[in-house]
Scaffold this motif. Structure first.
Motif, PDB file in Angstrom:
ATOM      1  N   PRO A  61      13.303 -34.631 -41.653  1.00  0.00           N
ATOM      2  CA  PRO A  61      12.964 -33.986 -42.925  1.00  0.00           C
ATOM      3  C   PRO A  61      14.204 -33.671 -43.750  1.00  0.00           C
ATOM      4  CG  PRO A  61      12.754 -32.447 -41.098  1.00  0.00           C
ATOM      5  CD  PRO A  61      12.960 -33.796 -40.492  1.00  0.00           C
ATOM      6  N   PRO A  62      14.078 -33.607 -45.064  1.00  0.00           N
ATOM      7  CA  PRO A  62      15.203 -33.239 -45.923  1.00  0.00           C
ATOM      8  C   PRO A  62      15.632 -31.807 -45.623  1.00  0.00           C
ATOM      9  CG  PRO A  62      13.171 -33.262 -47.177  1.00  0.00           C
ATOM     10  CD  PRO A  62      12.834 -33.812 -45.838  1.00  0.00           C
ATOM     11  N   GLU A  63      16.948 -31.566 -45.676  1.00  0.00           N
ATOM     12  CA  GLU A  63      17.429 -30.270 -45.238  1.00  0.00           C
ATOM     13  C   GLU A  63      18.638 -29.786 -46.018  1.00  0.00           C
ATOM     14  OE1 GLU A  63      18.733 -30.754 -41.138  1.00  0.00           O
ATOM     15  OE2 GLU A  63      20.734 -31.362 -41.822  1.00  0.00           O
ATOM     16  N   ALA A  64      18.786 -28.471 -46.053  1.00  0.00           N
ATOM     17  CA  ALA A  64      20.041 -27.796 -46.357  1.00  0.00           C
ATOM     18  C   ALA A  64      20.406 -27.005 -45.104  1.00  0.00           C
ATOM     19  CB  ALA A  64      19.885 -26.890 -47.557  1.00  0.00           C
ATOM     20  N   THR A  65      21.674 -26.609 -45.004  1.00  0.00           N
ATOM     21  CA  THR A  65      22.117 -25.889 -43.820  1.00  0.00           C
ATOM     22  C   THR A  65      22.753 -24.575 -44.211  1.00  0.00           C
ATOM     23  OG1 THR A  65      22.681 -28.043 -42.834  1.00  0.00           O
ATOM     24  CG2 THR A  65      23.389 -26.079 -41.643  1.00  0.00           C
ATOM     25  N   LEU A  66      22.354 -23.503 -43.542  1.00  0.00           N
ATOM     26  CA  LEU A  66      23.033 -22.219 -43.699  1.00  0.00           C
ATOM     27  C   LEU A  66      23.860 -21.988 -42.434  1.00  0.00           C
ATOM     28  CD1 LEU A  66      23.398 -19.686 -45.474  1.00  0.00           C
ATOM     29  CD2 LEU A  66      21.593 -18.614 -44.088  1.00  0.00           C
ATOM     30  N   LEU A  67      25.170 -22.091 -42.605  1.00  0.00           N
ATOM     31  CA  LEU A  67      26.077 -21.857 -41.486  1.00  0.00           C
ATOM     32  C   LEU A  67      26.592 -20.422 -41.554  1.00  0.00           C
ATOM     33  CD1 LEU A  67      26.961 -24.903 -42.882  1.00  0.00           C
ATOM     34  CD2 LEU A  67      28.015 -25.031 -40.629  1.00  0.00           C
ATOM     35  N   THR A  68      26.434 -19.675 -40.480  1.00  0.00           N
ATOM     36  CA  THR A  68      27.015 -18.346 -40.398  1.00  0.00           C
ATOM     37  C   THR A  68      28.284 -18.445 -39.568  1.00  0.00           C
ATOM     38  OG1 THR A  68      24.839 -17.292 -40.544  1.00  0.00           O
ATOM     39  CG2 THR A  68      26.657 -15.962 -39.701  1.00  0.00           C
ATOM     40  N   LEU A  69      29.419 -18.249 -40.231  1.00  0.00           N
ATOM     41  CA  LEU A  69      30.711 -18.302 -39.542  1.00  0.00           C
ATOM     42  C   LEU A  69      30.973 -16.933 -38.928  1.00  0.00           C
ATOM     43  CD1 LEU A  69      32.891 -20.294 -42.126  1.00  0.00           C
ATOM     44  CD2 LEU A  69      31.088 -21.113 -40.584  1.00  0.00           C
ATOM     45  N   VAL A  70      31.285 -16.922 -37.645  1.00  0.00           N
ATOM     46  CA  VAL A  70      31.517 -15.679 -36.918  1.00  0.00           C
ATOM     47  C   VAL A  70      32.819 -15.809 -36.131  1.00  0.00           C
ATOM     48  CG1 VAL A  70      29.035 -15.190 -36.721  1.00  0.00           C
ATOM     49  CG2 VAL A  70      30.202 -16.445 -34.904  1.00  0.00           C
ATOM     50  N   PRO A  71      33.374 -14.676 -35.657  1.00  0.00           N
ATOM     51  CA  PRO A  71      34.596 -14.756 -34.849  1.00  0.00           C
ATOM     52  C   PRO A  71      34.384 -15.584 -33.580  1.00  0.00           C
ATOM     53  CG  PRO A  71      34.275 -12.520 -35.634  1.00  0.00           C
ATOM     54  CD  PRO A  71      33.016 -13.288 -35.964  1.00  0.00           C
ATOM     55  N   ALA A  72      35.414 -16.342 -33.235  1.00  0.00           N
ATOM     56  CA  ALA A  72      35.371 -17.107 -32.001  1.00  0.00           C
ATOM     57  C   ALA A  72      35.424 -16.158 -30.818  1.00  0.00           C
ATOM     58  CB  ALA A  72      36.549 -18.077 -31.962  1.00  0.00           C
ATOM     59  N   PRO A  73      34.826 -16.527 -29.674  1.00  0.00           N
ATOM     60  CA  PRO A  73      34.869 -15.661 -28.497  1.00  0.00           C
ATOM     61  C   PRO A  73      36.309 -15.375 -28.100  1.00  0.00           C
ATOM     62  CG  PRO A  73      33.287 -17.416 -28.185  1.00  0.00           C
ATOM     63  CD  PRO A  73      34.032 -17.731 -29.427  1.00  0.00           C
ATOM     64  N   LEU A  98      35.851 -17.947 -36.934  1.00  0.00           N
ATOM     65  CA  LEU A  98      36.624 -16.909 -37.608  1.00  0.00           C
ATOM     66  C   LEU A  98      37.551 -16.191 -36.620  1.00  0.00           C
ATOM     67  CD1 LEU A  98      34.017 -15.210 -39.981  1.00  0.00           C
ATOM     68  CD2 LEU A  98      35.505 -17.163 -40.421  1.00  0.00           C
ATOM     69  N   PRO A  99      38.635 -15.620 -37.125  1.00  0.00           N
ATOM     70  CA  PRO A  99      39.511 -14.818 -36.268  1.00  0.00           C
ATOM     71  C   PRO A  99      38.808 -13.547 -35.804  1.00  0.00           C
ATOM     72  CG  PRO A  99      40.610 -15.475 -38.298  1.00  0.00           C
ATOM     73  CD  PRO A  99      39.159 -15.771 -38.472  1.00  0.00           C
ATOM     74  N   ALA A 100      39.324 -12.953 -34.749  1.00  0.00           N
ATOM     75  CA  ALA A 100      38.743 -11.725 -34.206  1.00  0.00           C
ATOM     76  C   ALA A 100      38.715 -10.638 -35.273  1.00  0.00           C
ATOM     77  CB  ALA A 100      39.545 -11.251 -33.002  1.00  0.00           C
ATOM     78  N   GLY A 101      37.600  -9.938 -35.328  1.00  0.00           N
ATOM     79  CA  GLY A 101      37.467  -8.828 -36.248  1.00  0.00           C
ATOM     80  C   GLY A 101      37.041  -9.202 -37.652  1.00  0.00           C
ATOM     81  N   ALA A 102      36.961 -10.495 -37.970  1.00  0.00           N
ATOM     82  CA  ALA A 102      36.581 -10.916 -39.326  1.00  0.00           C
ATOM     83  C   ALA A 102      35.090 -10.690 -39.561  1.00  0.00           C
ATOM     84  CB  ALA A 102      36.921 -12.381 -39.532  1.00  0.00           C
ATOM     85  N   GLU A 103      34.736 -10.399 -40.818  1.00  0.00           N
ATOM     86  CA  GLU A 103      33.334 -10.270 -41.190  1.00  0.00           C
ATOM     87  C   GLU A 103      32.670 -11.643 -41.205  1.00  0.00           C
ATOM     88  OE1 GLU A 103      32.139  -7.841 -44.525  1.00  0.00           O
ATOM     89  OE2 GLU A 103      34.161  -6.997 -44.635  1.00  0.00           O
ATOM     90  N   PRO A 104      31.427 -11.762 -40.779  1.00  0.00           N
ATOM     91  CA  PRO A 104      30.713 -13.045 -40.843  1.00  0.00           C
ATOM     92  C   PRO A 104      30.640 -13.566 -42.274  1.00  0.00           C
ATOM     93  CG  PRO A 104      29.525 -11.506 -39.461  1.00  0.00           C
ATOM     94  CD  PRO A 104      30.612 -10.718 -40.139  1.00  0.00           C
ATOM     95  N   LEU A 105      30.647 -14.885 -42.411  1.00  0.00           N
ATOM     96  CA  LEU A 105      30.532 -15.544 -43.711  1.00  0.00           C
ATOM     97  C   LEU A 105      29.319 -16.464 -43.692  1.00  0.00           C
ATOM     98  CD1 LEU A 105      34.264 -16.514 -44.409  1.00  0.00           C
ATOM     99  CD2 LEU A 105      32.960 -14.690 -45.490  1.00  0.00           C
ATOM    100  N   ARG A 106      28.552 -16.440 -44.768  1.00  0.00           N
ATOM    101  CA  ARG A 106      27.374 -17.293 -44.886  1.00  0.00           C
ATOM    102  C   ARG A 106      27.710 -18.453 -45.821  1.00  0.00           C
ATOM    103  NH1 ARG A 106      22.463 -14.731 -43.820  1.00  0.00           N
ATOM    104  NH2 ARG A 106      21.468 -15.383 -45.760  1.00  0.00           N
ATOM    105  N   VAL A 107      27.663 -19.662 -45.281  1.00  0.00           N
ATOM    106  CA  VAL A 107      28.033 -20.871 -46.027  1.00  0.00           C
ATOM    107  C   VAL A 107      26.791 -21.746 -46.178  1.00  0.00           C
ATOM    108  CG1 VAL A 107      29.489 -22.930 -46.087  1.00  0.00           C
ATOM    109  CG2 VAL A 107      30.387 -20.783 -45.123  1.00  0.00           C
ATOM    110  N   LEU A 108      26.414 -22.018 -47.417  1.00  0.00           N
ATOM    111  CA  LEU A 108      25.282 -22.904 -47.693  1.00  0.00           C
ATOM    112  C   LEU A 108      25.814 -24.311 -47.922  1.00  0.00           C
ATOM    113  CD1 LEU A 108      22.239 -23.279 -48.254  1.00  0.00           C
ATOM    114  CD2 LEU A 108      22.749 -22.812 -50.671  1.00  0.00           C
ATOM    115  N   HIS A 109      25.405 -25.241 -47.061  1.00  0.00           N
ATOM    116  CA  HIS A 109      25.841 -26.636 -47.150  1.00  0.00           C
ATOM    117  C   HIS A 109      24.692 -27.472 -47.700  1.00  0.00           C
ATOM    118  CE1 HIS A 109      27.257 -30.461 -44.784  1.00  0.00           C
ATOM    119  NE2 HIS A 109      27.386 -30.596 -46.093  1.00  0.00           N
TER     120      HIS A 109
END
Length: 325
Positions: A313-325, A45-56
């Protein structure tokens, strides 16, 4: 007179056979239903953006009687994701949509995008598992039943999810502008990479912000934007094209993580041309001068004709998108 020495070969073969049967029983009766949520953080994510939770989610291969899997998927709605990305192979039976409806009902109203997998078009058929070592499998054919993919799409439309098969789309989430593009199943050759550029151009032509992400008055971005590529099968041609088109994050499934893995070695096969080391999990995919994060889901199911997993094992993924350093 000395008694003849007995060979240890029969005993060794018996032990090997017993170990094989035990591994198959564990993979079929235990690990195949050991549902797992993998959580990763992706700095895109760009600087200052709120984190996003993406369920894959991917590769459910759903049959109507798989109630335990349906209930586990339903429980994921409690994670309150900002976005759901479904990378295909939802159906595993002619009545698989019954189970898919049950699994995804709680996600109605949560933004989502999806693409097709080959098993959304065709039902499972018996295959020789050793043929996977010779290359990607063949899907369809005269023995494969055609599945009702139109009904599947109609249900996803009820949920409010966007079809990205050879298409592009955009949405705003928590102040971040997300641009998506995706392809239909590459395993069957249904991907139309030649349409991606036109789809992106058409998307941006209808966008009041236009193609220019920078202000004319100063050197600050007009809005934070993240570009995400979505495919079922992570073939190299698809991943390279996505990176060329500016994807910062790519989501895929199809491989089942190898489905059967050897501890310390990893996946034996990938059922496509991606390297075995990237058959599961988050990694980086570089092409030319650009690089994107790549998340390949090991999936939540197996074909009903191959009901076994081992060290995967079978899986789903929760990706938390955060601002890049």
């Amino acid at each position: 007179m000395t008694a003849p020495r007995r060979s240890g070969v029969p005993a060794a073969l018996t032990l090997v056979g017993a170990a094989g049967l035990a591994a198959f029983a564990y993979g079929s009766l235990v690990e195949r239903t050991r549902w797992t949520l993998r959580e990763v953080t992706v700095p895109v994510l760009p600087a200052g953006a709120e984190p996003l939770r993406v369920l894959h989610v991917s590769d459910l291969h759903m049959a109507p009687w798989q109630r335990e899997k349906q209930e586990w998927v339903r429980s994921l709605a409690a994670l309150q994701p900002d976005l759901v990305v479904d990378t295909g192979d939802n159906l595993g039976h002619a009545r698989g949509l019954e189970g898919i409806r049950r699994a995804f009902e709680p996600f109605a109203g949560i933004p989502g995008v999806f693409v097709n997998g080959s098993n959304d078009y065709f039902g499972p058929t018996l295959k020789n598992p050793f043929r996977y070592f010779a290359g990607p499998s063949r899907v369809g054919g005269p023995r494969a039943a055609r599945l009702d993919i139109d009904a599947l799409h109609a249900f996803f439309d009820e949920l409010g999810w966007i079809d990205l098969d050879n298409a592009a789309a955009a949405m705003e989430l928590r102040g971040t502008h997300l641009e998506f593009f995706g392809v239909d199943d590459a395993h069957k050759g249904y991907d139309r990479l030649d349409l991606i550029t036109a789809a992106i151009d058409e998307l941006r032509e209808g966008d009041p912000w236009g193609d220019d992400s920078w202000s004319d008055d100063d050197d600050t971005p007009d809005r934070p934007t993240v570009t995400i590529g979505v495919t079922h099968a992570p073939y190299r041609r698809v991943l390279g094209s996505f990176v060329n088109h500016g994807a910062q994050l790519i989501l895929a499934g199809h491989t089942h993580g190898g489905q059967v893995r050897v501890p310390g070695y990893g996946a034996l096969v990938t059922n496509c041309d991606i390297p075995r080391s990237q058959a599961r999990g988050l990694s980086l995919w570089g092409h030319g001068l650009h690089t994107a994060y790549l998340n390949v889901s090991a999936g939540l199911g197996t074909a009903i004709t191959a009901p076994v997993r081992f060290a995967c094992p079978p899986e789903a993924t929760l990706l938390t998108l955060v601002p890049a350093p």
